[in-house]
Design an enzyme around this catalytic site. Structure first.
Site, PDB file in Angstrom:
ATOM      1  N   ARG A 150      37.142   7.244  -8.970  1.00 21.07           N
ATOM      2  CA  ARG A 150      37.828   8.269  -9.674  1.00 21.07           C
ATOM      3  C   ARG A 150      38.470   8.198  -9.183  1.00 21.07           C
ATOM      4  O   ARG A 150      40.026   8.631 -10.658  1.00 21.07           O
ATOM      5  CB  ARG A 150      37.516   9.276  -8.868  1.00 21.07           C
ATOM      6  CG  ARG A 150      35.867   9.901  -8.350  1.00 21.07           C
ATOM      7  CD  ARG A 150      35.619  10.920  -7.452  1.00 21.07           C
ATOM      8  NE  ARG A 150      34.446  11.808  -8.199  1.00 21.07           N
ATOM      9  CZ  ARG A 150      33.454  11.364  -7.056  1.00 21.07           C
ATOM     10  NH1 ARG A 150      33.563  10.754  -6.589  1.00 21.07           N
ATOM     11  NH2 ARG A 150      32.435  11.646  -7.420  1.00 21.07           N
ATOM     12  N   ASP A 182      36.597  -4.953 -11.225  1.00 20.28           N
ATOM     13  CA  ASP A 182      34.993  -3.832 -10.500  1.00 20.28           C
ATOM     14  C   ASP A 182      34.085  -3.743 -10.856  1.00 20.28           C
ATOM     15  O   ASP A 182      33.239  -3.653 -12.035  1.00 20.28           O
ATOM     16  CB  ASP A 182      35.209  -2.157 -10.977  1.00 20.28           C
ATOM     17  CG  ASP A 182      34.811  -1.356  -9.711  1.00 20.28           C
ATOM     18  OD1 ASP A 182      33.761  -1.496  -9.713  1.00 20.28           O
ATOM     19  OD2 ASP A 182      35.554  -0.161  -9.637  1.00 20.28           O
ATOM     20  N   ARG A 210      41.972   1.400   1.812  1.00 22.32           N
ATOM     21  CA  ARG A 210      41.726   0.798   3.381  1.00 22.32           C
ATOM     22  C   ARG A 210      42.208  -0.997   3.892  1.00 22.32           C
ATOM     23  O   ARG A 210      42.644  -1.549   2.460  1.00 22.32           O
ATOM     24  CB  ARG A 210      40.417   0.558   2.804  1.00 22.32           C
ATOM     25  CG  ARG A 210      39.553   1.726   2.683  1.00 22.32           C
ATOM     26  CD  ARG A 210      39.722   2.785   4.353  1.00 22.32           C
ATOM     27  NE  ARG A 210      39.274   3.974   4.200  1.00 22.32           N
ATOM     28  CZ  ARG A 210      39.307   5.227   4.579  1.00 22.32           C
ATOM     29  NH1 ARG A 210      41.006   4.802   4.074  1.00 22.32           N
ATOM     30  NH2 ARG A 210      38.455   6.011   4.372  1.00 22.32           N
ATOM     31  N   ASP A 217      49.827   2.232   2.382  1.00 16.26           N
ATOM     32  CA  ASP A 217      50.040   3.572   3.190  1.00 16.26           C
ATOM     33  C   ASP A 217      48.600   3.161   3.919  1.00 16.26           C
ATOM     34  O   ASP A 217      48.901   4.071   4.647  1.00 16.26           O
ATOM     35  CB  ASP A 217      49.024   4.186   1.744  1.00 16.26           C
ATOM     36  CG  ASP A 217      49.149   5.387   2.569  1.00 16.26           C
ATOM     37  OD1 ASP A 217      50.261   6.343   3.054  1.00 16.26           O
ATOM     38  OD2 ASP A 217      48.595   6.087   2.460  1.00 16.26           O
ATOM     39  N   GLU A 248      44.600   1.301  12.661  1.00 15.36           N
ATOM     40  CA  GLU A 248      46.350   2.396  12.700  1.00 15.36           C
ATOM     41  C   GLU A 248      46.366   3.252  13.361  1.00 15.36           C
ATOM     42  O   GLU A 248      45.318   3.261  14.990  1.00 15.36           O
ATOM     43  CB  GLU A 248      45.892   3.360  10.856  1.00 15.36           C
ATOM     44  CG  GLU A 248      45.365   2.871   9.927  1.00 15.36           C
ATOM     45  CD  GLU A 248      45.648   3.785   9.031  1.00 15.36           C
ATOM     46  OE1 GLU A 248      45.570   4.784   9.645  1.00 15.36           O
ATOM     47  OE2 GLU A 248      45.726   3.346   7.397  1.00 15.36           O
ATOM     48  N   HIS A 266      49.399   6.209   6.120  1.00 16.38           N
ATOM     49  CA  HIS A 266      48.467   6.659   5.610  1.00 16.38           C
ATOM     50  C   HIS A 266      48.317   8.339   4.920  1.00 16.38           C
ATOM     51  O   HIS A 266      47.585   9.258   5.542  1.00 16.38           O
ATOM     52  CB  HIS A 266      47.377   6.538   6.201  1.00 16.38           C
ATOM     53  CG  HIS A 266      45.905   6.888   6.287  1.00 16.38           C
ATOM     54  ND1 HIS A 266      45.269   5.567   6.709  1.00 16.38           N
ATOM     55  CD2 HIS A 266      45.188   6.995   5.777  1.00 16.38           C
ATOM     56  CE1 HIS A 266      43.948   6.166   5.914  1.00 16.38           C
ATOM     57  NE2 HIS A 266      44.008   7.074   5.200  1.00 16.38           N
TER      58      HIS A 266
END
Length: 317
Positions: free
Chosen positions: A154, A174, A235, A259, A264, A283
């Site tokens: 998506r 992919d 991720r 990000d 984390e 994030h």
């Protein structure tokens, strides 16, 4: 008594979740768990558990009520032991479609900033007063720039739609992508090695699995097109941080926008913090008022299905 628990969250409130608990006459608890110990205590006897980043380990799962449901706020669920949940008869669901546009916006904004060297020019002006455009090297036009997407789900497809008006050539790796759908979006599917070698910019949109852990490692960075930029809003574990630092220090990678991180918050002594070529955000790619509202609403609707013993909309296990 039925229990509904929010283990942790980053929202302003949990009105949707609390409303579902009231609707089913359930006890409701809102916490900010960080450790496994805190989470075990929080979910003991719980029938529905909303989780953001708290560790949902086998031990945590065993503390829940039989047949409980875990709902992960967001797309990824690597903090949930899905195998253990399946063995224990606990359902797990995620919310894969709440913030597609917001994450795609953040990804493309980061990519454009790196390709146009905005942060590098800003730093040079602040530190040196000014610079000539060529002082920071070549700057290809977007129509002669290739972007490689690792993952064409998506978010990957939403990124494609945003890149299209700029005239980029887009590749994607992919193994599960539909060739027909890729072609409809003007994307050429390719192997990872070819994508790394040809792309001026690489943006990651893959899940974290045992097979994708450190997908970009020392070997991958050695094969990457020299001077490429890397964006990760998916991720943190997809990238070997030390390998990325080495690639940036050697010039193999010219810049990165991260990000998400492998651990984390990002460690205070992380080598990434010392590199001016790395754009760091905490994030936050998922964050917008509209995306958070959709996330909590959809998660609460999934909880209502679980409590009503109806099929889940987005089951993982």
């Amino acid at each position: 008594m039925t229990r509904v628990v929010v283990t942790d969250h980053v929202f302003g409130g949990v009105e949707h979740e609390a409303a579902v608990a009231r609707r089913f006459n359930a006890e409701f608890a809102e916490l900010q768990c960080r450790s496994e110990e805190d989470t075990v205590a929080a979910v003991t006897g719980a029938n529905v558990v909303f989780v953001n980043f708290a560790p949902i380990t086998a031990r945590v799962l065993r503390a829940m009520a039989p047949g409980a449901t875990v709902i992960r706020y967001g797309i990824g669920y690597d903090n949930v032991d899905v195998v253990a949940a399946r063995q224990l008869g606990i359902s797990v669901a995620n919310v894969p479609d709440y913030g597609t546009d917001t994450v795609a916006d953040h990804s493309v904004a980061s990519l454009l900033a790196l390709l146009r060297k905005l942060t590098a020019y800003d730093r040079r002006v602040r530190e040196d007063g000014w610079c000539a455009p060529r002082d920071l090297g070549s700057l290809p036009g977007f129509s002669s720039t290739t972007v490689g997407l690792v993952g064409l789900g998506r978010i990957g497809l939403a990124v494609c739609e945003r890149l299209r008006p700029f005239g980029f050539h887009v590749l994607a790796h992919d193994p599960y992508a539909s060739p027909v759908l890729a072609a409809e979006h003007g994307v050429r599917l390719t192997g990872l090695a070819e994508l790394l070698a040809e792309s001026h910019a690489i943006s990651l949109h893959a899940p974290l699995t045992p097979g994708t852990k450190h997908l970009l490692d020392e070997r991958a960075f050695s094969r990457i097109r020299r001077g490429a930029v890397v964006v990760n809003t998916s991720r943190g574990g997809l990238i070997d941080h030390d390998a990325l630092v080495n690639a940036i220090e050697s010039g193999q990678v010219s810049a990165a926008a991260l990000d998400v991180f492998d651990g984390e918050p990002l460690a205070s002594d992380s080598r990434l913090r010392a590199l001016p070529q790395v754009l760091l955000t905490p994030h936050t790619a998922f964050f917008s008022e509209s995306s958070l509202a959709a996330l909590q609403r959809l998660a609460a609707e999934e909880a209502a299905r679980a409590l009503a013993k109806q099929p889940l909309r987005c089951p993982i296990s």
